[in-house]
Design a protein around this motif. Structure first.
Motif, PDB file in Angstrom:
ATOM      1  N   LYS A   1      15.526  16.350 -13.946  1.00 38.34           N
ATOM      2  CA  LYS A   1      16.185  17.103 -12.881  1.00 38.34           C
ATOM      3  C   LYS A   1      17.686  17.253 -13.078  1.00 38.34           C
ATOM      4  CE  LYS A   1      15.048  14.962  -9.079  1.00 38.34           C
ATOM      5  NZ  LYS A   1      14.742  14.682  -7.656  1.00 38.34           N
ATOM      6  N   THR A   2      18.288  16.509 -13.983  1.00 37.87           N
ATOM      7  CA  THR A   2      19.739  16.539 -14.183  1.00 37.87           C
ATOM      8  C   THR A   2      20.200  17.942 -14.572  1.00 37.87           C
ATOM      9  OG1 THR A   2      19.690  14.250 -14.931  1.00 37.87           O
ATOM     10  CG2 THR A   2      21.657  15.526 -15.466  1.00 37.87           C
ATOM     11  N   GLY A   3      21.180  18.444 -13.848  1.00 34.47           N
ATOM     12  CA  GLY A   3      21.732  19.760 -14.148  1.00 34.47           C
ATOM     13  C   GLY A   3      20.929  20.919 -13.595  1.00 34.47           C
ATOM     14  N   THR A   4      19.948  20.660 -12.747  1.00 30.82           N
ATOM     15  CA  THR A   4      19.158  21.726 -12.132  1.00 30.82           C
ATOM     16  C   THR A   4      19.470  21.799 -10.643  1.00 30.82           C
ATOM     17  OG1 THR A   4      17.262  20.330 -11.550  1.00 30.82           O
ATOM     18  CG2 THR A   4      17.286  21.278 -13.771  1.00 30.82           C
ATOM     19  N   ILE A   5      18.916  22.775  -9.964  1.00 29.10           N
ATOM     20  CA  ILE A   5      19.119  22.875  -8.520  1.00 29.10           C
ATOM     21  C   ILE A   5      18.376  21.779  -7.781  1.00 29.10           C
ATOM     22  CG2 ILE A   5      19.518  25.353  -8.608  1.00 29.10           C
ATOM     23  CD1 ILE A   5      16.694  25.704  -7.407  1.00 29.10           C
ATOM     24  N   PHE A   6      17.490  21.068  -8.459  1.00 28.95           N
ATOM     25  CA  PHE A   6      16.721  20.000  -7.826  1.00 28.95           C
ATOM     26  C   PHE A   6      17.413  18.646  -7.914  1.00 28.95           C
ATOM     27  CE2 PHE A   6      13.692  23.016  -9.823  1.00 28.95           C
ATOM     28  CZ  PHE A   6      13.322  23.675  -8.664  1.00 28.95           C
ATOM     29  N   ALA A   7      18.487  18.555  -8.656  1.00 33.24           N
ATOM     30  CA  ALA A   7      19.196  17.287  -8.825  1.00 33.24           C
ATOM     31  C   ALA A   7      19.785  16.834  -7.489  1.00 33.24           C
ATOM     32  CB  ALA A   7      20.299  17.435  -9.855  1.00 33.24           C
ATOM     33  N   HIS A   8      19.774  15.542  -7.252  1.00 28.57           N
ATOM     34  CA  HIS A   8      20.361  14.900  -6.067  1.00 28.57           C
ATOM     35  C   HIS A   8      19.697  15.311  -4.764  1.00 28.57           C
ATOM     36  CE1 HIS A   8      23.420  13.563  -8.813  1.00 28.57           C
ATOM     37  NE2 HIS A   8      23.738  14.807  -9.103  1.00 28.57           N
ATOM     38  N   SER A   9      18.488  15.811  -4.816  1.00 26.68           N
ATOM     39  CA  SER A   9      17.780  16.193  -3.601  1.00 26.68           C
ATOM     40  C   SER A   9      16.838  15.072  -3.184  1.00 26.68           C
ATOM     41  CB  SER A   9      16.970  17.469  -3.829  1.00 26.68           C
ATOM     42  OG  SER A   9      16.203  17.752  -2.685  1.00 26.68           O
ATOM     43  N   LYS A  10      16.844  14.769  -1.901  1.00 28.26           N
ATOM     44  CA  LYS A  10      15.938  13.744  -1.385  1.00 28.26           C
ATOM     45  C   LYS A  10      14.574  14.326  -1.039  1.00 28.26           C
ATOM     46  CE  LYS A  10      19.684  10.957   0.379  1.00 28.26           C
ATOM     47  NZ  LYS A  10      20.337  10.385   1.562  1.00 28.26           N
ATOM     48  N   ILE A  11      14.477  15.636  -1.038  1.00 31.57           N
ATOM     49  CA  ILE A  11      13.218  16.318  -0.752  1.00 31.57           C
ATOM     50  C   ILE A  11      12.372  16.317  -2.025  1.00 31.57           C
ATOM     51  CG2 ILE A  11      12.176  18.449   0.127  1.00 31.57           C
ATOM     52  CD1 ILE A  11      14.180  17.086   2.060  1.00 31.57           C
ATOM     53  N   ALA A  12      11.074  16.113  -1.873  1.00 27.80           N
ATOM     54  CA  ALA A  12      10.164  16.046  -3.019  1.00 27.80           C
ATOM     55  C   ALA A  12      10.201  17.346  -3.830  1.00 27.80           C
ATOM     56  CB  ALA A  12       8.746  15.775  -2.547  1.00 27.80           C
ATOM     57  N   LEU A  13      10.098  17.203  -5.138  1.00 24.24           N
ATOM     58  CA  LEU A  13      10.133  18.354  -6.037  1.00 24.24           C
ATOM     59  C   LEU A  13       8.995  19.316  -5.739  1.00 24.24           C
ATOM     60  CD1 LEU A  13      11.341  19.804  -8.502  1.00 24.24           C
ATOM     61  CD2 LEU A  13       9.827  18.416  -9.919  1.00 24.24           C
ATOM     62  N   ARG A  14       7.829  18.795  -5.431  1.00 27.72           N
ATOM     63  CA  ARG A  14       6.688  19.687  -5.156  1.00 27.72           C
ATOM     64  C   ARG A  14       6.950  20.560  -3.939  1.00 27.72           C
ATOM     65  NH1 ARG A  14       2.230  18.242  -1.905  1.00 27.72           N
ATOM     66  NH2 ARG A  14       2.769  16.592  -0.456  1.00 27.72           N
ATOM     67  N   LYS A  15       7.708  20.075  -2.968  1.00 31.30           N
ATOM     68  CA  LYS A  15       8.052  20.885  -1.802  1.00 31.30           C
ATOM     69  C   LYS A  15       9.021  22.002  -2.190  1.00 31.30           C
ATOM     70  CE  LYS A  15       7.265  17.505   1.837  1.00 31.30           C
ATOM     71  NZ  LYS A  15       7.854  16.824   3.005  1.00 31.30           N
ATOM     72  N   TRP A  16       9.971  21.710  -3.074  1.00 33.98           N
ATOM     73  CA  TRP A  16      10.913  22.740  -3.520  1.00 33.98           C
ATOM     74  C   TRP A  16      10.207  23.792  -4.361  1.00 33.98           C
ATOM     75  CZ3 TRP A  16      14.373  23.253  -0.396  1.00 33.98           C
ATOM     76  CH2 TRP A  16      15.203  22.247   0.052  1.00 33.98           C
ATOM     77  N   LEU A  17       9.315  23.364  -5.253  1.00 39.21           N
ATOM     78  CA  LEU A  17       8.578  24.335  -6.073  1.00 39.21           C
ATOM     79  C   LEU A  17       7.702  25.229  -5.201  1.00 39.21           C
ATOM     80  CD1 LEU A  17       7.564  22.195  -9.174  1.00 39.21           C
ATOM     81  CD2 LEU A  17       9.441  23.813  -8.964  1.00 39.21           C
ATOM     82  N   PHE A  18       7.068  24.633  -4.204  1.00 41.17           N
ATOM     83  CA  PHE A  18       6.256  25.399  -3.259  1.00 41.17           C
ATOM     84  C   PHE A  18       7.126  26.420  -2.526  1.00 41.17           C
ATOM     85  CE2 PHE A  18       5.135  25.850   1.219  1.00 41.17           C
ATOM     86  CZ  PHE A  18       3.925  26.507   1.109  1.00 41.17           C
ATOM     87  N   SER A  19       8.299  26.003  -2.072  1.00 47.13           N
ATOM     88  CA  SER A  19       9.190  26.888  -1.319  1.00 47.13           C
ATOM     89  C   SER A  19       9.646  28.070  -2.157  1.00 47.13           C
ATOM     90  CB  SER A  19      10.418  26.121  -0.843  1.00 47.13           C
ATOM     91  OG  SER A  19      10.042  25.080  -0.001  1.00 47.13           O
ATOM     92  N   ILE A  20      10.043  27.792  -3.366  1.00 45.44           N
ATOM     93  CA  ILE A  20      10.517  28.868  -4.246  1.00 45.44           C
ATOM     94  C   ILE A  20       9.380  29.830  -4.569  1.00 45.44           C
ATOM     95  CG2 ILE A  20      11.376  29.355  -6.565  1.00 45.44           C
ATOM     96  CD1 ILE A  20      13.025  26.739  -6.257  1.00 45.44           C
ATOM     97  N   TYR A  21       8.203  29.287  -4.841  1.00 39.52           N
ATOM     98  CA  TYR A  21       7.050  30.132  -5.127  1.00 39.52           C
ATOM     99  C   TYR A  21       6.683  30.996  -3.926  1.00 39.52           C
ATOM    100  CZ  TYR A  21       2.295  31.494  -6.323  1.00 39.52           C
ATOM    101  OH  TYR A  21       1.158  32.210  -6.569  1.00 39.52           O
ATOM    102  N   ALA A  22       6.586  30.400  -2.743  1.00 32.43           N
ATOM    103  CA  ALA A  22       6.201  31.151  -1.542  1.00 32.43           C
ATOM    104  C   ALA A  22       7.258  32.173  -1.165  1.00 32.43           C
ATOM    105  CB  ALA A  22       5.951  30.188  -0.384  1.00 32.43           C
ATOM    106  N   PHE A  23       8.526  31.819  -1.324  1.00 39.21           N
ATOM    107  CA  PHE A  23       9.613  32.736  -0.972  1.00 39.21           C
ATOM    108  C   PHE A  23       9.651  33.934  -1.899  1.00 39.21           C
ATOM    109  CE2 PHE A  23      14.060  34.138  -1.201  1.00 39.21           C
ATOM    110  CZ  PHE A  23      14.306  34.405   0.127  1.00 39.21           C
ATOM    111  N   SER A  24       9.509  33.692  -3.192  1.00 40.96           N
ATOM    112  CA  SER A  24       9.621  34.795  -4.143  1.00 40.96           C
ATOM    113  C   SER A  24       8.326  35.588  -4.297  1.00 40.96           C
ATOM    114  CB  SER A  24      10.089  34.282  -5.503  1.00 40.96           C
ATOM    115  OG  SER A  24       9.173  33.352  -6.004  1.00 40.96           O
ATOM    116  N   ARG A  25       7.192  34.935  -4.211  1.00 40.51           N
ATOM    117  CA  ARG A  25       5.903  35.612  -4.441  1.00 40.51           C
ATOM    118  C   ARG A  25       5.385  36.312  -3.189  1.00 40.51           C
ATOM    119  NH1 ARG A  25       1.950  38.199  -6.061  1.00 40.51           N
ATOM    120  NH2 ARG A  25       0.088  37.295  -6.975  1.00 40.51           N
TER     121      ARG A  25
END
Length: 121
Positions: A60-84
């Motif tokens: 996760k270092t150097g990505t938008i997911f770095a330093h986030s306390k929210i689970a990665l699977r929730k962020w991936l789901f959000s990005i997928y649902a928002f864009s798709r």
């Protein structure tokens, strides 16, 4: 709307991030060296050690997911649902149980490309 459970567990999301991020091989985000070795793990994420600059980093270092306390699977789901599916941020806020401000900042960081610092002194 698709369910968050469709994205599996946190380890599945970490494996997906690892495959996408390092498809051309692992390189240090600080010095761009490809002389790296595996160095244990951090939660579900593989940890690496750079042989040139002697720094450690994970997937996760150097990505938008770095330093986030929210689970990665929730962020991936959000990005997928928002864009798709063009899901609103209010819907995503309820789905992954975060504040509107949090989801707006992350999605904005994903959608809006970072500005380059070329030409700045």
């Amino acid at each position: 709307m698709i369910l968050l459970d469709a994205f599996g567990s946190e380890s599945v999301a970490a494996d997906l991030l690892q495959q996408v991020r390092w498809r051309d091989g692992v390189s240090c985000p600080r010095c761009r060296s490809d002389r790296t070795v595996r160095n244990g793990s951090y939660g579900h994420f593989q940890r690496y050690l750079c042989k040139d600059c002697d720094r450690t980093f994970n997937d996760k270092t150097g990505t938008i997911f770095a330093h986030s306390k929210i689970a990665l699977r929730k962020w991936l789901f959000s990005i997928y649902a928002f864009s798709r599916f063009n899901t609103s941020l209010r819907q995503l806020q309820c789905q992954i149980e975060v504040t509107y401000k949090t989801i707006h900042r992350r999605v904005e960081r994903f959608i809006v490309p970072s500005r380059s610092y070329e030409g700045r002194v």
